[in-house]
Design an enzyme around this catalytic site. Sequence first.
Site, short mmCIF file in Angstrom:
data_model
loop_
_atom_site.label_atom_id
_atom_site.label_comp_id
_atom_site.label_asym_id
_atom_site.label_seq_id
_atom_site.Cartn_x
_atom_site.Cartn_y
_atom_site.Cartn_z
N ALA A 1 0.86 -1.18 0.00
CA ALA A 1 0.00 0.00 0.00
C ALA A 1 0.90 1.23 0.00
CB ALA A 1 -0.90 0.01 1.23
N LYS A 2 0.34 2.38 -0.22
CA LYS A 2 1.09 3.64 -0.07
C LYS A 2 0.08 4.75 0.09
CE LYS A 2 5.46 5.00 -0.25
NZ LYS A 2 6.62 4.19 0.12
#
Length: 410
Positions: free
Chosen positions: A100-101
Amino acid sequence: MSADAPRIYFQRAADQLDLSDAMRRLLLTAKREVQVQIPVELDSGEVATYIGYRVQHNNARGPMKGGLRYHPQVDLDEVRGLAALMTWKTAVVNIPYGGAKGGIALDPKLCSTRELERITRRFVDSIHDLFGPDVDIPAPDMGTTADMMAWIMNQYGKYHGFSPACVTGKPVDYHGIPGREEATGRGVGGLTLKILSRTGRKFPGTRIALQGFGNVGTFTARFLHDAECRFVAISDAGGAYHRADGLDVPGMLKYALAHGGRLDGYTEADRISGAELLAADCDVLIPAALGGVLTAANAATVKAPIIVEAANAPVTPDADAVFDAAGVVVLPDILANAGGVTASWFEWVQNRQHYQWGINRVRQELDQILGAAFEQVWQLAQERKVSLRTAAYMLGVGRVGKATVLGGLG
Ligand code: NAD
């Protein structure tokens, strides 16, 4: 950086793995992409509205994991690309996470600490039901700090109770762990030594050019200086410094510490341009600052036979092709800087067990995990006659693909 680069590298690995079009689409598409409005009152009393993003790319191998970036150029496309990188990175080092980011488009240098706290807490208010210890665990990235991770944990706790494992990279005195701060640089340093050994070079006197003197750059410099490597060029956002017979690394670390983390005004070296640093006569070039700094326009100027991608995506796909053709060895970001997320995993594990390891155990387990991943990537590259990047993607994408098939569509 744009989401195109990891997509291009993914396709190369997918060709090698003979993945079907359906599987490619499944693995390339993000599971969830969120954009939220963050209205806050500034110290002046005015209201400012920021835009925050969280892209949760893939959770086939475990909860999604990735940093939170505060930078004016943050946008959905960049976050999307960085989220995919995290999926392949956690898989390459074989830790039980997905990718994720997140980020907020803002310049943290233009905000007061109180404003940054309000922005961070308000962001958590908007997404607190979308992340958490078993779902998605943020961490620091460019422009974010351990203190901000403490605010995230505290704000999340207001909704969900005491949950230190909801975020990593926290201050050591607030549920963080010793060894996390140095981990990315330590990993970059250790893996650089492995590449040197594999390519038949000796450590003492190895000439290194380093771009970036922040968290990753300083710990990388410390580690490789201790291994008797010679830093011939070092830069930060304020400029680049050169000395052919070796810069005084401990002196530069001390200087930066005393000057707000910056080298501005350092006089014990020659000043060169940023472009000259990238083209410096050296054995190893370590870009440890920004994405997209080595492009088709400057790749041919690079003299280093080895490039270690300490930053995320510093080499564009066009430049990568130039390096490949020229026989330059590139250690890819998804392996080179994976020390940070690996130590974040240690932090999460300890938070969940309400237990603390000592620094020696953190370092030992980190070195062991990165060392094992390096051996696997190196072997695969030899066997399949592909670059280290393609081998690393093959390993990562292959593992995520396998987990996807085993887990089924549900
Ligand atoms: P940081 O903000 O601590 O440091 C960045 C450094 O780059 C600073 O010294 C800054 O002055 C320098 N810089 C900025 N623009 C520059 C330019 N044009 N030329 C030369 N230097 C410049 O950030 P960091 O945590 O060290 O992260 C650096 C890179 O590593 C980023 O790409 C980040 O995504 C990646 N990364 C960081 C971690 C981590 O644990 N911190 C983990 C994985 C990847």
